[in-house]
Design an enzyme around this catalytic site. Structure first.
Site, mmCIF file in Angstrom:
data_model
loop_
_atom_site.group_PDB
_atom_site.id
_atom_site.type_symbol
_atom_site.label_atom_id
_atom_site.label_comp_id
_atom_site.label_asym_id
_atom_site.label_seq_id
_atom_site.Cartn_x
_atom_site.Cartn_y
_atom_site.Cartn_z
ATOM 1 N N GLY A 61 8.218 13.393 35.963
ATOM 2 C CA GLY A 61 9.393 13.743 36.748
ATOM 3 C C GLY A 61 10.612 12.986 36.244
ATOM 4 N N CYS A 62 11.788 13.511 36.567
ATOM 5 C CA CYS A 62 13.022 12.895 36.079
ATOM 6 C C CYS A 62 13.293 11.556 36.760
ATOM 7 C CB CYS A 62 14.202 13.852 36.261
ATOM 8 S SG CYS A 62 14.292 14.631 37.884
#
Length: 250
Positions: A61-62
């Site tokens: 995930g970012c």
């Protein structure tokens, strides 16, 4: 996978092994638990050797990319207490292109707001991956924010030290940890700015010590759609295919 292809998955479905935790945060039962043991978490700075041998990559995930990279050196040395306060600001592009009124330009531009404090679905990803790599369990107080910018994630992490630290010690630790990582840039002084990393696959990291040297703010900055998504996928692909890690990214 059944056809012998290498797969890089950009969803959250293979990022951690606990299907109960997945169901709790994503509100749905996991549909492919049999392939979970095959998945390697695709953060090259921590899992390079495993990625090189993997058939299935869970692209991170970012938010976790920026946070894990910022905290990992400190946690692996046992320097910080378990309680960590994390504020992250992200461009709305991380949420995709849903036709939602809050995502319209008139609502986003020149605006900022917090959402899902303590409950964001990336929280278990952060804790589980750091535990795998350091054997330490942190207690993150994670507050994500939407910011009215075109791209990027800017994370600030407040940590308390178990014993006092100094600037030179921390610089040496981060430099040693990431010395072979082409997409980590360490600030020798000052803190990163978002525009330094937007449009690149770099994660820029800096820190600021408290006057008493018993706490610090760690700052990391990435482009949420490049190092936080597609660029990191390309970086993983390069490693899987035994290409130079920076191919197509510099």
């Amino acid at each position: 996978l059944q056809k012998g292809k290498k797969v890089i998955d950009l969803s959250a479905d293979y990022r951690f092994q606990d299907t109960d935790l997945y169901a709790k945060y994503y509100k749905v039962a996991h549909k492919d638990p049999k392939n979970l043991p095959l998945a390697v978490y695709g953060l090259p700075e921590l899992f390079h050797a495993e990625i090189a041998q993997a058939a299935l990559i869970a692209n991170p995930g970012c938010y976790p990319t920026s946070i894990i990279l910022g905290l990992f050196p400190l946690l692996k040395e046992g320097l910080i207490a378990e309680k960590v306060i994390i504020n992250s600001c992200s461009a709305i592009t991380g949420a995709g292109r849903k036709a939602v009124i809050d995502y319209h330009y008139s609502n986003i531009a020149n605006n900022i707001w917090a959402y899902k404090p303590f409950l964001h679905q990336h929280t278990p990803e952060i804790t589980e991956i750091l535990k795998i790599k350091t054997s330490a369990m942190i207690k993150p107080y994670f507050i994500p924010h939407v910011a009215g910018v075109e791209a990027g994630i800017y994370s600030t992490m407040f940590v308390s030290f178990r014993k006092k630290a100094n600037h030179e010690q921390l610089q040496a630790l981060y430099r040693q940890t990431y010395q072979h990582c082409p997409f980590i840039r360490l600030r020798t002084e000052g803190l990163p700015r978002l525009k330094d990393s937007v449009g690149t696959n770099f994660c820029d990291i800096g820190f600021s010590l408290s006057p008493e040297a018993d706490a610090a703010v760690i700052v990391s900055s990435i482009d949420n759609l490049i190092k936080g998504a597609a660029g990191q996928a390309v970086q993983n692909m390069n490693i899987m295919l035994n290409l130079p890690e920076t191919t197509g990214l510099l």
